[in-house]
Design a protein around this motif. Structure first.
Motif, mmCIF file in Angstrom:
data_model
loop_
_atom_site.group_PDB
_atom_site.id
_atom_site.type_symbol
_atom_site.label_atom_id
_atom_site.label_comp_id
_atom_site.label_asym_id
_atom_site.label_seq_id
_atom_site.Cartn_x
_atom_site.Cartn_y
_atom_site.Cartn_z
ATOM 1 N N THR A 311 0.814 -1.213 0.000
ATOM 2 C CA THR A 311 0.000 0.000 0.000
ATOM 3 C C THR A 311 0.853 1.272 0.000
ATOM 4 O OG1 THR A 311 -1.507 -1.297 1.366
ATOM 5 C CG2 THR A 311 -2.045 1.012 1.061
ATOM 6 N N ASP A 416 -5.961 -3.003 -6.600
ATOM 7 C CA ASP A 416 -5.471 -3.796 -5.480
ATOM 8 C C ASP A 416 -6.053 -5.196 -5.543
ATOM 9 O OD1 ASP A 416 -4.139 -4.474 -3.221
ATOM 10 O OD2 ASP A 416 -5.478 -3.446 -1.835
ATOM 11 N N GLU A 417 -5.229 -6.169 -5.195
ATOM 12 C CA GLU A 417 -5.673 -7.565 -5.119
ATOM 13 C C GLU A 417 -6.271 -8.018 -6.439
ATOM 14 O OE1 GLU A 417 -4.473 -8.745 -2.665
ATOM 15 O OE2 GLU A 417 -4.474 -7.258 -1.092
ATOM 16 N N GLY A 590 -6.374 -7.980 2.407
ATOM 17 C CA GLY A 590 -5.965 -6.638 2.782
ATOM 18 C C GLY A 590 -6.308 -6.102 4.156
HETATM 19 MG MG MG Z 1 -2.876 -4.826 0.767
#
Ligand code: MG
Ligand code: ADP
Length: 735
Positions: A311, A416-417, A590
């Protein structure tokens, strides 16, 4: 065999099958095996080969399997049996016992008295049928039969040294396929070779025509080995050519360079950061800042172990873009995660994110949040901040992809992800700028190198391998209810102990409730279908609250709660106002609460390997050691149990990714089997064939560099088009 080609023209790989074999055979092959073109048939490769005269071991036959065995007749015996009920026609049963030299197998032929003359003791043949049992004895009923007698009238099509054994069906037994293939090999023009001669020479690859011949008709193992190697290359090379073209197309696009500026948000942020970046974070950050300063869009995959600090790396890139006058969007797969990113980013930025407020720093921006279910008013305000450019950073879920979301100047998209996002979604976001924005994709699921090269093969890759220092180890234990039912009690005691020390706990369930399947973990194997349903959040929470965890502050979190409630629960969990969170896999990705130290996963065998690893990554994020308890009813030795034991045995994400891949078929990895279509990968194995994939990638990349449109490689163009036609939706788009 039929009448041969009906047209004068020589059939090619794309011609319908009946151009090369008889109509009846073509129809049988299509019906039984879905083969439609000459190419389909010639690329229907043997599963294995049996050496002429070498008998097939009969001991490991399994019930219900369709098998083709080579065996020798021991005895034959024909007798009359009772007529069928309601009929008075006399029936006969001819029982033939065959052997591999050790084991025996019974062949039962009904009303085929002539078999007694054909199958005399000592005779060898191929027998094909479905394995059944009768009174505890393995047998084939009315098997299809092909004598292996050099003197018999048998055609020479079975007389090679190696007899190919094809994936077959009753309507199209192995030797029928073999005969059709042989016939097609004579008819079909396979001279056009997608792999250029120069590349073939460099890697010792057979020409296509030779490889297709030897894969089907071979005298020696060496021939089949060389044929298979060459045909694996085909699969790897064509796919890598597609990916190289995609990369080349990205590089050819213009992008706005976002040049680093000193004295801006990035510098202010670095000064505020309470820790030092790891060497890996620094290096990857530099790479990304470098990429986004270029005139072509970045297209990079950042992979890193759970908790490796992706992040911060992404945030630094976003700030650099804002410093350069642009905006950055951060796309998260779930609302819980989008909300968490919003909380983390605003708190890490502090005053830097308070532009327009009294408390705002001199250099500052705003961070907007857009999720599907937020209130109309909040949504309108955030949309406005995004469209006006006031918000330098916009965080959201899929809602960010909607058409009414506009940006003043979108310079960077961070996804993200990644494993929850497809290429189409990335493309949708990319189209929101005047010029394509830079794209950074992050994934915490470590991906074996060759998978990264195929599934994410259109991205450049960076990897964060080290964890920030000061992390505590996670211990993982299996709680095997089959052998040790009372250990579950101990698990709850451990949770109470941790809470007594001021820590927090997760209890993860595979389902939300009895009829809410939406957020449940998808089944990861067939055997679990038969078992009782997994424990559900809404059932488990009250049981724990009244039973083993009575007195603790316990709340539930799952995908079907209203957004506000989800956000509220997470906030209170972050603040330490909740001791135990009973949740679904919404906490999988996350979620970052360093004070949470223990996790109990119920029905752990219902989750995939990577998923368990992800879940476990939620604990041990602070200075206290983490404990992960994987509760399972699966018995020792079952694949389900192996999966759970495998996760408990290592913390190495890459090793687990391999385990994951070994347990699944490649087709699943590429998403092909879901659509029921055949995967484009027939021979290539992503794990075992790494050297081929790596070499094919290099060759394909330099070929595309030299000749981007493949103008002098017609056969390759053709193969690329074919791959895109059959597989586009399956793997290139849904990767
Ligand atoms: Mg993360
Ligand atoms: P992930 O890579 O799993 O997304 P995060 O970015 O959520 O990991 O980081 C996990 C935690 O580690 C966060 O609390 C973050 O603030 C912290 N962190 C990140 N980088 C460092 C560092 N270099 N030193 C110490 N803590 C760090």
């Amino acid at each position: 065999m039929g009448t041969g080609p009906t047209l004068a023209a020589v059939p090619t790989m794309r011609s319908p099958l009946h151009d090369a074999v008889g109509l009846k055979t073509a129809q049988a092959l299509e019906k039984a095996l879905g083969l439609r073109t000459c190419g389909d048939l010639l690329r229907h490769y043997p599963r294995r080969y049996v050496e002429r005269g070498v008998l097939t071991p009969l001991t490991d036959l399994r019930d219900d399997e369709y098998v083709t065995v080579q065996a020798e007749v021991v005895s034959v015996n024909t007798r009359k049996i009772h007529p069928n009920r309601g009929s008075n026609r006399q029936r006969t049963l001819t029982e033939v016992v065959v052997t591999d030299g050790h084991g025996r197998l019974k062949l039962s032929f009904f009303n085929q008295v002539w078999r007694g003359k054909q199958l005399v003791p000592g005779q060898r043949g191929l027998f094909a049928g479905k394995v059944g049992s009768f009174r505890g004895q393995r047998q084939l009923v009315n098997p299809q039969t092909q004598l292996l007698d050099d003197n018999s009238a048998a055609d020479d099509r079975l007389l090679t040294g190696l007899i190919p054994v094809y994936p077959a069906a009753a309507a199209a037994p192995s030797w029928t396929i073999a005969a059709a293939v042989r016939y097609a090999l004579e008819q079909v023009d396979v001279e056009a070779d997608p792999i250029p001669e120069e590349i073939r020479d460099r890697h010792g690859l057979l020409p296509l025509a030779q490889a297709l011949r030897w894969v089907h008709v071979a005298d020696t193992e060496e021939q089949t080995r060389r044929a298979r190697k060459r045909l694996k290359w085909d699969e790897a090379f064509v796919m890598q050519t597609v990916l190289a073209q995609r990369r080349a197309a990205t590089v050819a696009q213009p992008a706005m360079p976002r040049l680093r500026r000193s004295g801006g948000l990035l510098d202010a942020f670095d000064a505020r950061l309470p820790f030092d970046l790891t060497a890996g974070q620094q290096q990857v950050s530099e790479q990304i800042l470098d990429d986004i300063g270029r005139e072509h869009p970045m297209h990079r995959l950042l992979q890193g172990e759970v908790g490796s600090g992706k992040t911060v790396v992404a945030l630094r890139a976003m700030l650099a873009v804002v410093d350069a006058g642009g905006q950055a969007a951060l796309l998260a797969p779930t609302e819980v995660l989008a909300q968490q990113h919003h909380r983390t980013v605003t708190s890490m930025l502090g005053q830097l994110a308070q532009a327009g407020e009294l408390t705002g720093a001199d250099v500052s921006t705003r961070v907007a949040l857009l999720t599907g279910s937020q209130g109309a008013q909040a949504r309108r305000r955030n949309l406005l901040e995004a469209a006006s450019g006031e918000a330098g950073i916009v965080i959201g879920t899929h809602a960010l992809l909607q058409e009414n979301v506009q940006f003043a100047d979108l310079g960077l998209v961070v996804v993200d992800e990644q494993h929850r996002f497809g290429v189409e979604q990335r493309d949708a976001l990319r189209s929101k700028g005047d010029m394509p924005p830079h794209v950074l994709v992050m994934t915490a699921t470590p991906i074996p190198r060759t998978v990264a090269m195929t599934v994410f093969g259109d991205l450049e890759t960076s990897t964060l391998t080290e964890l920030p220092s000061g992390r505590s180890p996670i211990q993982t234990n299996v709680v095997p209810l089959a052998e040790q039912p009372h250990w579950l009690e101990r698990a709850w005691t451990r949770v109470r102990e941790e809470v007594a020390q001021g820590r927090q706990a997760y209890v993860v369930c595979a389902r939300i409730g009895s009829d809410a399947e939406e957020d449940a973990a998808p089944p990861v194997d067939d055997e679990q279908e038969k078992r009782k349903p997994a424990a559900a959040v809404v059932d488990v929470a009250p049981l724990l609250a009244q039973g083993p965890l009575a007195g603790l502050r316990l709340e539930v979190l799952h995908g079907q709660l209203p957004t506000d409630e989800k956000d509220d629960v997470m906030r209170r969990f972050v603040r330490g106002e909740i001791d135990v969170l009973v949740a679904t896999t919404v906490v999988e990705v996350g979620v970052d609460v360093p004070n949470a130290t223990v996790m109990v996963v119920l029905d752990a065998d219902r989750f995939g390997v990577s998923q368990l690893h992800q879940l476990r990554g939620r604990i041990g994020r602070g200075q206290h050691p983490g404990l992960c308890l994987l509760v399972t009813e699966a018995a020792i030795g079952t694949p389900a149990r192996e999966r759970v034991d495998g996760v408990a045995a290592t913390l190495d994400g890459f090793e687990l990714a391999r385990l994951d891949l070994e347990q699944r078929r490649e087709g699943d990895v590429l998403g092909a089997t879901q659509s029921g279509r055949r995967s484009s990968l027939k021979l290539l194995r992503l794990l075992q064939d790494e050297p081929i994939i790596v070499a094919a990638r290099e060759e394909a990349t330099s070929l595309v560099d030299e000749d981007p449109t493949l103008s002098s490689h017609d056969a390759l163009v053709e193969a690329v088009r074919e791959l895109l036609d059959t597989d586009r939706a399956d793997y290139l788009e849904k990767a």
